[in-house]
Scaffold this motif. Sequence first.
Motif, PDB file in Angstrom:
ATOM      1  N   GLY A 177      74.221  67.757  11.406  1.00  0.00           N
ATOM      2  CA  GLY A 177      73.308  67.254  12.457  1.00  0.00           C
ATOM      3  C   GLY A 177      73.984  67.003  13.870  1.00  0.00           C
ATOM      4  N   SER A 178      75.092  66.628  13.696  1.00  0.00           N
ATOM      5  CA  SER A 178      76.040  66.440  15.058  1.00  0.00           C
ATOM      6  C   SER A 178      76.151  67.723  15.758  1.00  0.00           C
ATOM      7  CB  SER A 178      77.223  65.707  14.566  1.00  0.00           C
ATOM      8  OG  SER A 178      77.015  64.584  14.275  1.00  0.00           O
ATOM      9  N   GLY A 179      76.646  68.937  14.727  1.00  0.00           N
ATOM     10  CA  GLY A 179      77.053  69.923  15.490  1.00  0.00           C
ATOM     11  C   GLY A 179      75.584  70.610  16.002  1.00  0.00           C
ATOM     12  N   LEU A 180      74.558  70.583  15.406  1.00  0.00           N
ATOM     13  CA  LEU A 180      73.334  71.092  15.881  1.00  0.00           C
ATOM     14  C   LEU A 180      72.841  70.503  17.274  1.00  0.00           C
ATOM     15  CD1 LEU A 180      71.502  71.701  12.699  1.00  0.00           C
ATOM     16  CD2 LEU A 180      72.348  73.638  14.099  1.00  0.00           C
ATOM     17  N   ALA A 181      73.165  69.432  17.337  1.00  0.00           N
ATOM     18  CA  ALA A 181      72.701  68.372  18.410  1.00  0.00           C
ATOM     19  C   ALA A 181      73.866  68.971  19.528  1.00  0.00           C
ATOM     20  CB  ALA A 181      72.840  66.768  18.201  1.00  0.00           C
ATOM     21  N   LEU A 182      74.757  68.941  19.403  1.00  0.00           N
ATOM     22  CA  LEU A 182      75.819  69.294  20.526  1.00  0.00           C
ATOM     23  C   LEU A 182      75.457  70.942  20.895  1.00  0.00           C
ATOM     24  CD1 LEU A 182      79.414  68.360  18.949  1.00  0.00           C
ATOM     25  CD2 LEU A 182      78.124  67.266  20.786  1.00  0.00           C
ATOM     26  N   SER A 183      75.069  71.913  19.927  1.00  0.00           N
ATOM     27  CA  SER A 183      74.513  73.140  20.236  1.00  0.00           C
ATOM     28  C   SER A 183      73.338  73.077  21.275  1.00  0.00           C
ATOM     29  CB  SER A 183      74.094  73.782  19.153  1.00  0.00           C
ATOM     30  OG  SER A 183      73.524  75.109  19.477  1.00  0.00           O
ATOM     31  N   ALA A 184      72.607  72.107  21.021  1.00  0.00           N
ATOM     32  CA  ALA A 184      71.172  71.873  21.783  1.00  0.00           C
ATOM     33  C   ALA A 184      71.600  71.528  23.079  1.00  0.00           C
ATOM     34  CB  ALA A 184      70.180  70.920  20.927  1.00  0.00           C
ATOM     35  N   GLY A 185      72.744  70.721  23.228  1.00  0.00           N
ATOM     36  CA  GLY A 185      73.155  70.251  24.677  1.00  0.00           C
ATOM     37  C   GLY A 185      73.422  71.306  25.430  1.00  0.00           C
ATOM     38  N   ALA A 209      66.881  68.618  16.256  1.00  0.00           N
ATOM     39  CA  ALA A 209      68.194  69.337  15.314  1.00  0.00           C
ATOM     40  C   ALA A 209      68.766  68.638  14.515  1.00  0.00           C
ATOM     41  CB  ALA A 209      68.992  70.141  16.602  1.00  0.00           C
ATOM     42  N   PHE A 210      69.223  67.549  14.977  1.00  0.00           N
ATOM     43  CA  PHE A 210      70.011  66.669  14.250  1.00  0.00           C
ATOM     44  C   PHE A 210      68.921  66.081  13.017  1.00  0.00           C
ATOM     45  CE2 PHE A 210      73.883  63.761  14.553  1.00  0.00           C
ATOM     46  CZ  PHE A 210      73.458  63.069  13.219  1.00  0.00           C
ATOM     47  N   GLY A 211      67.806  65.685  13.330  1.00  0.00           N
ATOM     48  CA  GLY A 211      66.925  65.291  12.362  1.00  0.00           C
ATOM     49  C   GLY A 211      66.851  66.210  11.156  1.00  0.00           C
ATOM     50  N   ALA A 212      66.200  67.545  11.734  1.00  0.00           N
ATOM     51  CA  ALA A 212      66.316  68.641  10.735  1.00  0.00           C
ATOM     52  C   ALA A 212      67.555  69.145  10.006  1.00  0.00           C
ATOM     53  CB  ALA A 212      65.736  69.859  11.503  1.00  0.00           C
ATOM     54  N   GLY A 213      68.588  68.930  10.740  1.00  0.00           N
ATOM     55  CA  GLY A 213      69.905  69.649  10.254  1.00  0.00           C
ATOM     56  C   GLY A 213      70.503  68.615   9.192  1.00  0.00           C
ATOM     57  N   SER A 214      70.392  67.279   9.426  1.00  0.00           N
ATOM     58  CA  SER A 214      70.601  66.346   8.265  1.00  0.00           C
ATOM     59  C   SER A 214      69.531  65.902   7.270  1.00  0.00           C
ATOM     60  CB  SER A 214      71.012  64.939   9.215  1.00  0.00           C
ATOM     61  OG  SER A 214      69.842  64.411   9.781  1.00  0.00           O
ATOM     62  N   VAL A 245      69.832  62.682  20.163  1.00  0.00           N
ATOM     63  CA  VAL A 245      69.424  62.724  21.596  1.00  0.00           C
ATOM     64  C   VAL A 245      70.652  62.432  22.445  1.00  0.00           C
ATOM     65  CG1 VAL A 245      68.264  61.507  23.403  1.00  0.00           C
ATOM     66  CG2 VAL A 245      67.120  62.169  21.175  1.00  0.00           C
ATOM     67  N   VAL A 246      71.446  61.332  22.055  1.00  0.00           N
ATOM     68  CA  VAL A 246      72.687  60.926  22.638  1.00  0.00           C
ATOM     69  C   VAL A 246      73.668  62.058  22.857  1.00  0.00           C
ATOM     70  CG1 VAL A 246      74.584  59.472  22.633  1.00  0.00           C
ATOM     71  CG2 VAL A 246      72.171  58.704  22.097  1.00  0.00           C
ATOM     72  N   LEU A 247      73.800  62.599  21.661  1.00  0.00           N
ATOM     73  CA  LEU A 247      74.760  63.875  21.557  1.00  0.00           C
ATOM     74  C   LEU A 247      74.647  64.951  22.507  1.00  0.00           C
ATOM     75  CD1 LEU A 247      75.905  63.942  17.717  1.00  0.00           C
ATOM     76  CD2 LEU A 247      77.368  63.389  19.719  1.00  0.00           C
ATOM     77  N   ALA A 248      73.152  65.377  22.374  1.00  0.00           N
ATOM     78  CA  ALA A 248      72.788  66.413  23.125  1.00  0.00           C
ATOM     79  C   ALA A 248      72.843  66.246  24.730  1.00  0.00           C
ATOM     80  CB  ALA A 248      71.430  66.733  22.600  1.00  0.00           C
ATOM     81  N   LEU A 249      72.256  64.869  25.183  1.00  0.00           N
ATOM     82  CA  LEU A 249      72.403  64.580  26.358  1.00  0.00           C
ATOM     83  C   LEU A 249      73.677  64.478  27.085  1.00  0.00           C
ATOM     84  CD1 LEU A 249      70.915  63.555  28.909  1.00  0.00           C
ATOM     85  CD2 LEU A 249      71.177  60.911  28.043  1.00  0.00           C
ATOM     86  N   GLY A 250      74.630  63.811  26.134  1.00  0.00           N
ATOM     87  CA  GLY A 250      76.249  63.861  26.691  1.00  0.00           C
ATOM     88  C   GLY A 250      76.657  65.463  26.889  1.00  0.00           C
ATOM     89  N   THR A 251      76.223  66.223  25.899  1.00  0.00           N
ATOM     90  CA  THR A 251      76.829  67.698  25.971  1.00  0.00           C
ATOM     91  C   THR A 251      76.089  68.370  27.283  1.00  0.00           C
ATOM     92  OG1 THR A 251      76.768  68.152  23.609  1.00  0.00           O
ATOM     93  CG2 THR A 251      77.005  69.903  25.042  1.00  0.00           C
ATOM     94  N   ILE A 259      75.895  79.127  19.974  1.00  0.00           N
ATOM     95  CA  ILE A 259      75.793  80.001  18.759  1.00  0.00           C
ATOM     96  C   ILE A 259      76.802  79.789  17.800  1.00  0.00           C
ATOM     97  CG2 ILE A 259      75.615  82.164  17.774  1.00  0.00           C
ATOM     98  CD1 ILE A 259      74.379  83.230  20.543  1.00  0.00           C
ATOM     99  N   GLY A 260      77.969  79.726  18.030  1.00  0.00           N
ATOM    100  CA  GLY A 260      79.165  79.459  17.397  1.00  0.00           C
ATOM    101  C   GLY A 260      79.040  78.068  16.857  1.00  0.00           C
ATOM    102  N   VAL A 261      78.824  76.888  17.613  1.00  0.00           N
ATOM    103  CA  VAL A 261      78.662  75.442  17.071  1.00  0.00           C
ATOM    104  C   VAL A 261      77.555  75.631  16.149  1.00  0.00           C
ATOM    105  CG1 VAL A 261      78.274  73.365  17.484  1.00  0.00           C
ATOM    106  CG2 VAL A 261      79.710  74.841  18.888  1.00  0.00           C
ATOM    107  N   SER A 262      76.264  76.312  16.104  1.00  0.00           N
ATOM    108  CA  SER A 262      75.325  76.285  15.150  1.00  0.00           C
ATOM    109  C   SER A 262      75.715  76.756  13.811  1.00  0.00           C
ATOM    110  CB  SER A 262      74.144  77.125  15.887  1.00  0.00           C
ATOM    111  OG  SER A 262      73.601  76.286  16.923  1.00  0.00           O
ATOM    112  N   PHE A 263      76.522  77.750  13.940  1.00  0.00           N
ATOM    113  CA  PHE A 263      77.076  78.561  12.783  1.00  0.00           C
ATOM    114  C   PHE A 263      77.941  77.806  11.986  1.00  0.00           C
ATOM    115  CE2 PHE A 263      75.655  82.822  14.203  1.00  0.00           C
ATOM    116  CZ  PHE A 263      75.089  83.346  12.966  1.00  0.00           C
ATOM    117  N   LEU A 264      78.975  77.115  12.763  1.00  0.00           N
ATOM    118  CA  LEU A 264      79.834  76.151  12.020  1.00  0.00           C
ATOM    119  C   LEU A 264      79.022  74.871  11.222  1.00  0.00           C
ATOM    120  CD1 LEU A 264      82.918  75.620  14.649  1.00  0.00           C
ATOM    121  CD2 LEU A 264      82.941  76.926  12.392  1.00  0.00           C
ATOM    122  N   ALA A 265      78.008  74.294  12.130  1.00  0.00           N
ATOM    123  CA  ALA A 265      77.595  73.246  11.695  1.00  0.00           C
ATOM    124  C   ALA A 265      76.850  73.540  10.324  1.00  0.00           C
ATOM    125  CB  ALA A 265      76.215  72.862  12.887  1.00  0.00           C
TER     126      ALA A 265
END
Length: 207
Positions: free
Chosen positions: A7-15, A88-93, A119-125, A157-163
């Motif tokens: 979830g964290s990785g997908l949220a970062l990707s969304a940012g 993304a975080f909610g669905a991914g987790s 939301v926080v992770l994506a906003l920070g990114t 894309i890369g972070v999404s794959f890793l997540a």
Amino acid sequence: MLEIATGSGLALSAGLNAWIPLIFLGVLSRFTDLVELPGTWAWLENGWVMAILVVLLVLEFAADKIPVLDSINDVVQTVIRPTAGGIAFGAGSMSETATVTDPAAFVQSGQWIPIVAGVVLALGTHAAKAGGRVVANTISGGTAAPVVSAAEDATSIGVSFLAVLAPLAIIPVLILFVVGVILLIRSLAKHRRARAAGHGGEDAYYV
């Protein structure tokens, strides 16, 4: 633990790009066994939803690579990217958080935490991306926009794959993200102080 990392990785990707992780989840859930979305998030794999997300992705892909327009796009995305990060975080987790029939029970259950974390992770990114883009455009006169944007898309894309495929690899990515945000904040603060000092010197000269 792995679900949180995903979830964290997908949220970062969304940012970086709001649509890439959402399309990623929908495609993998619909066409592979790598992701199985819970019922409340199954709408992400709907054909019409994915088609709309692809259209939005193409529009942002183009807008984010044009100087000046990329800054306007970042302003618009200030709401969209964090929202996408929460989804993304909610669905991914695999959190059952999309449907809220009893707000009080929802708050007490803690089911809102994954969405807020996303939301926080994506906003920070997003903030780091937007701030970095301003610096890059200022230094290069806007010519760096296409290159920087392409690098951001590739990273998303890369972070999404890793997540999804290697969630534990997201941990060092999170560490690098925190360090990067700190360095960017310091850089922006230094840049502002330098500009303030320059304006102060000019004022003193004319006085």
